[in-house]
Design a protein around this motif. Structure first.
Motif, mmCIF file in Angstrom:
data_model
loop_
_atom_site.group_PDB
_atom_site.id
_atom_site.type_symbol
_atom_site.label_atom_id
_atom_site.label_comp_id
_atom_site.label_asym_id
_atom_site.label_seq_id
_atom_site.Cartn_x
_atom_site.Cartn_y
_atom_site.Cartn_z
ATOM 1 N N ALA A 17 38.082 113.875 123.026
ATOM 2 C CA ALA A 17 38.880 114.831 122.260
ATOM 3 C C ALA A 17 39.620 114.165 121.108
ATOM 4 N N ASP A 18 40.020 112.909 121.293
ATOM 5 C CA ASP A 18 40.813 112.249 120.247
ATOM 6 C C ASP A 18 39.965 111.787 119.064
ATOM 7 N N THR A 19 38.644 111.952 119.166
ATOM 8 C CA THR A 19 37.783 111.633 118.021
ATOM 9 C C THR A 19 37.462 112.881 117.205
ATOM 10 N N ARG A 20 37.937 114.039 117.635
ATOM 11 C CA ARG A 20 37.610 115.309 116.992
ATOM 12 C C ARG A 20 38.141 115.352 115.568
ATOM 13 N N LEU A 21 37.319 115.847 114.654
ATOM 14 C CA LEU A 21 37.674 116.015 113.254
ATOM 15 C C LEU A 21 37.897 117.496 112.949
ATOM 16 N N PRO A 22 38.595 117.812 111.852
ATOM 17 C CA PRO A 22 38.773 119.208 111.452
ATOM 18 C C PRO A 22 37.535 119.734 110.719
ATOM 19 N N ILE A 23 36.363 119.454 111.288
ATOM 20 C CA ILE A 23 35.077 119.782 110.667
ATOM 21 C C ILE A 23 34.209 120.476 111.718
ATOM 22 N N VAL A 24 33.537 121.536 111.313
ATOM 23 C CA VAL A 24 32.589 122.246 112.176
ATOM 24 C C VAL A 24 31.284 122.397 111.404
ATOM 25 N N ILE A 25 30.175 122.095 112.076
ATOM 26 C CA ILE A 25 28.845 122.218 111.489
ATOM 27 C C ILE A 25 28.091 123.303 112.244
ATOM 28 N N ASP A 26 27.428 124.218 111.524
ATOM 29 C CA ASP A 26 26.559 125.164 112.246
ATOM 30 C C ASP A 26 25.236 125.344 111.533
ATOM 31 N N SER A 27 24.200 125.558 112.341
ATOM 32 C CA SER A 27 22.834 125.728 111.857
ATOM 33 C C SER A 27 22.289 127.036 112.450
ATOM 34 N N PRO A 28 22.438 128.157 111.746
ATOM 35 C CA PRO A 28 22.093 129.453 112.331
ATOM 36 C C PRO A 28 20.617 129.799 112.322
ATOM 37 N N HIS A 29 19.795 129.026 111.615
ATOM 38 C CA HIS A 29 18.379 129.350 111.499
ATOM 39 C C HIS A 29 17.483 128.267 112.113
ATOM 40 N N SER A 30 18.013 127.541 113.085
ATOM 41 C CA SER A 30 17.249 126.445 113.672
ATOM 42 C C SER A 30 16.452 126.868 114.902
ATOM 43 N N GLY A 31 16.609 128.113 115.357
ATOM 44 C CA GLY A 31 15.976 128.542 116.599
ATOM 45 C C GLY A 31 14.494 128.821 116.476
ATOM 46 N N THR A 32 13.776 128.569 117.558
ATOM 47 C CA THR A 32 12.333 128.824 117.605
ATOM 48 C C THR A 32 11.916 129.563 118.875
ATOM 49 N N ASP A 33 12.886 129.948 119.720
ATOM 50 C CA ASP A 33 12.568 130.593 120.995
ATOM 51 C C ASP A 33 12.534 132.111 120.817
ATOM 52 N N TYR A 34 11.333 132.669 120.625
ATOM 53 C CA TYR A 34 11.200 134.114 120.466
ATOM 54 C C TYR A 34 11.295 134.799 121.828
ATOM 55 N N PRO A 35 12.205 135.748 121.985
ATOM 56 C CA PRO A 35 12.282 136.480 123.252
ATOM 57 C C PRO A 35 10.992 137.238 123.536
ATOM 58 N N PHE A 36 10.720 137.454 124.799
ATOM 59 C CA PHE A 36 9.502 138.142 125.226
ATOM 60 C C PHE A 36 9.474 139.574 124.703
ATOM 61 N N ASN A 37 8.285 140.028 124.314
ATOM 62 C CA ASN A 37 8.059 141.428 123.951
ATOM 63 C C ASN A 37 8.947 141.864 122.780
ATOM 64 N N SER A 38 9.002 141.029 121.740
ATOM 65 C CA SER A 38 9.848 141.327 120.582
ATOM 66 C C SER A 38 9.238 142.363 119.657
ATOM 67 N N GLY A 39 7.940 142.604 119.780
ATOM 68 C CA GLY A 39 7.251 143.530 118.880
ATOM 69 C C GLY A 39 6.822 142.901 117.577
ATOM 70 N N ILE A 40 7.100 141.621 117.394
ATOM 71 C CA ILE A 40 6.751 140.930 116.144
ATOM 72 C C ILE A 40 5.252 140.644 116.116
ATOM 73 N N ILE A 41 4.603 141.018 115.007
ATOM 74 C CA ILE A 41 3.155 140.819 114.877
ATOM 75 C C ILE A 41 2.791 139.781 113.829
ATOM 76 N N ALA A 42 3.762 139.302 113.053
ATOM 77 C CA ALA A 42 3.466 138.322 112.001
ATOM 78 C C ALA A 42 2.862 137.059 112.618
ATOM 79 N N PRO A 43 1.878 136.443 111.979
ATOM 80 C CA PRO A 43 1.256 135.231 112.533
ATOM 81 C C PRO A 43 2.240 134.065 112.562
ATOM 82 N N SER A 44 1.991 133.156 113.483
ATOM 83 C CA SER A 44 2.900 132.032 113.686
ATOM 84 C C SER A 44 3.065 131.198 112.421
ATOM 85 N N GLU A 45 2.009 131.083 111.614
ATOM 86 C CA GLU A 45 2.087 130.292 110.394
ATOM 87 C C GLU A 45 3.108 130.884 109.426
#
Length: 289
Positions: A17-45
């Motif tokens: 905790a004592d190494t914590r900085l007043p900085i937060v990093i977030d990456s909102p588009h890094s996910g690759t886990d598609y939930p089951f039965n999403s209805g998405i038909i676009a090809p993986s490429e």
């Protein structure tokens, strides 16, 4: 480092905790886990081009330096955390949305909260999307991600009275027909602050100067001005500074094959240099207040 993972996001925190900085990093588009039965038909490429490839890994240098890293595990092509919850094209839905919608210009180009196309001319769905499905994605994926980000930002602000938030992305090397800069070669780095409203412009300029000194071609607020996340969380008058950083994929990866390239390790070292410098910048700014 302390790592917590669930189906929606992962958080890597500094071990002490004592190494914590007043900085937060977030990456909102890094996910690759598609939930089951999403209805998405676009090809993986095509779907792969919507992924901010390896961005969470690039910024994984931050937690050992004292800044927590939040990363989405669900894909932005499933639901986009960097869009407002009202950023929906009614024409995509199977029934009227119960509250007013405010589709953005990006949404009308096919890149709203629920994406219309993976690439120009490549539809995400065969037909209409169920409004009930959109509500499910909002409650089970979108809102938990934002709750986690808000908690990290609030915790840092409560502890330090300030927080510097880096919202991390990657971008295609050349804009396509769904972008505002179609056919235009992009710089190495774009730093955005909603045209001076989500962060103190002096901080944005400082950040751009750090990457410029490292040899990158940098632009501010062009072609990106920053999305919903920095707009929503950036409140510079309250010492809450949020900037969006886009890195050109050609700098660190083979875009055609979605594989890391020779520049990956150098970029990661440079990001470590940047976060280290940001820690010093933050400490100095807090002393001035």
């Amino acid at each position: 480092m302390i790592k917590s993972i669930n189906q929606v996001y992962s958080i890597i925190r500094p071990s002490l905790a004592d190494t914590r900085l007043p900085i937060v990093i977030d990456s909102p588009h890094s996910g690759t886990d598609y939930p089951f039965n999403s209805g998405i038909i676009a090809p993986s490429e095509a779907l792969r081009t919507t992924w901010d490839a390896f961005v969470d890994e690039l910024w994984s240098i931050a937690p050992p330096l004292g800044a927590p890293l939040l990363s989405a595990r669900f894909p932005r092509a499933y639901i986009d955390p960097n869009r407002a919850p009202e950023d929906i094209d009614q024409a995509m839905l199977d029934e009227p949305w119960p509250t007013p919608l405010t589709p953005s210009a990006a949404c009308l180009r096919g890149m709203g909260l629920i994406r219309l196309n993976a690439l120009p001319g490549v539809p995400m769905y065969a037909g209409k999307v169920s409004a009930a499905e959109v509500r499910y994605r909002l409650s089970q994926y979108y809102m938990p991600y934002h709750s986690a980000l808000k908690t990290l930002l609030d915790d840092a602000h409560e502890k330090f009275g300030h927080v510097w938030h880096i919202n991390c992305h990657s971008m295609k090397s050349v804009g396509n027909a769904m972008n505002v800069d179609s056919g235009v070669a992009r710089p190495d780095i774009v730093i955005s602050d909603r045209n001076g409203t989500s962060a103190n412009p002096a901080f944005t300029e400082w950040a751009a100067a750090q990457f410029d000194a490292l040899g990158y071609k940098v632009q501010i607020n062009s072609p990106y001005q920053g999305g919903h996340i920095v707009h929503h969380y950036g409140m510079p008058t309250q010492h809450r500074h949020s900037v969006q950083i886009e890195i050109k994929r050609g700098v660190y990866m083979d875009e055609r094959n979605a594989e890391k390239a020779e520049g990956f390790e150098q970029l990661q070292r440079d990001l470590e240099t940047f976060v280290t410098a940001l820690a010093g910048y933050a400490q100095q700014k807090m002393k001035e207040k």
